[in-house]
Design a protein around this motif. Structure first.
Motif, PDB file in Angstrom:
ATOM      1  N   ASP A 141      43.143 -17.907 -34.725  1.00  0.00           N
ATOM      2  CA  ASP A 141      41.952 -17.194 -35.182  1.00  0.00           C
ATOM      3  C   ASP A 141      40.886 -18.158 -35.698  1.00  0.00           C
ATOM      4  N   SER A 170      43.222  -7.737 -37.133  1.00  0.00           N
ATOM      5  CA  SER A 170      43.170  -9.060 -36.516  1.00  0.00           C
ATOM      6  C   SER A 170      41.731  -9.459 -36.212  1.00  0.00           C
ATOM      7  N   GLN A 171      40.902  -8.498 -35.751  1.00  0.00           N
ATOM      8  CA  GLN A 171      39.487  -8.790 -35.497  1.00  0.00           C
ATOM      9  C   GLN A 171      38.779  -9.123 -36.816  1.00  0.00           C
ATOM     10  N   THR A 189      30.389  -9.738 -33.019  1.00  0.00           N
ATOM     11  CA  THR A 189      31.039  -8.429 -32.931  1.00  0.00           C
ATOM     12  C   THR A 189      30.189  -7.424 -32.181  1.00  0.00           C
TER      13      THR A 189
END
Length: 242
Positions: free
Chosen positions: A27, A94-95, A135
């Motif tokens: 990440d 997770s995002q 995003t």
């Protein structure tokens, strides 16, 4: 236990699952790419350390801090370490973890954690803008408190004050993000990043005008129009026959 990949060193301590080390490395690399897309390839060229303690005590011991009224998922220390709170792995998707890491790595890239005298909207707004840019979510999703205020006719006149970050931190972060997104939309990414990089301790009127060729006060109307458009508020002028 630790692991290093592509300039990111993750150090875990305490009873932390092995899989978390690999997860944070992955990440953080994604977050690093997002930071460079905004701030250029010359940032984050060294090795950035990310500490992953097992509990809240370890979070504080490694330099993590908690502001009253704020939900802190991570902290960037003055020596450019990122410390992740355990809540990042229990309360965040997770995002969302990539967003948090992008925010913190922006502070590292710009060495903002040591810039304690720069206006909070410059520091936090720049990091929020960078974190959310990839995003592609709308303002109403990213800043729900602000969106509700705009729909109720309470439109901010400009960026939040430092006092606003102390009294209403969640709202202040949303307002700082929106103000920075507005500046990029109106003046372009290059001028915005130039301003943030060169911001003086007060980020005052002279600094703003020198970069943007306008005063903060002169942007009240355009900022309000930007917010209403992004939130979907119809004005009299936008209605047929208005």
């Amino acid at each position: 236990m630790s692991g290093t990949a592509r300039g990111i060193r993750v150090v875990v301590s305490g009873d932390v699952p092995d899989a978390r080390l690999r997860e944070v490395l992955r990440d953080a690399q994604t977050a690093g790419r997002r930071v460079r897309q905004v701030w250029g390839r010359s940032v984050l060229t060294g090795t950035t350390r990310i500490d992953v303690p097992a509990d809240e005590e370890g979070f504080r011991r490694h330099g993590g801090s908690v502001e009253p009224g704020a939900q802190i998922a991570a902290t960037t220390t003055a020596d450019d370490r990122v410390v992740l709170a355990p809540s990042l792995f229990t309360d965040v998707t997770s995002q969302g973890r990539v967003v948090v890491l992008t925010h913190e790595l922006t502070h590292v890239a710009l060495h903002q954690a040591a810039s304690v005298d720069i206006r909070r909207w410059v520091v936090e707004g720049a990091a929020e803008f960078t974190a959310y840019r990839a995003t592609r979510l709308g303002l109403a999703r990213l800043a729900p408190q602000l969106a509700a205020a705009v729909r109720a006719g309470r439109v901010p006149a400009g960026p939040p004050s430092d006092a606003r970050f102390r009294s209403a931190p969640q709202a202040a972060y949303q307002e700082a993000y929106a103000w920075c997104a507005f500046l990029v939309d109106r003046f372009g990414l290059e001028r915005f990043t130039d301003f943030v990089r060169s911001a003086a301790p007060t980020a005052g009127a002279d600094d703003f005008a020198a970069t943007f060729g306008a005063s903060v006060a002169s942007q009240r109307g355009p900022f309000g129009a930007f917010l209403r458009a992004r939130v979907g508020v119809e004005t009299a002028a936008s209605r047929p026959g208005g």
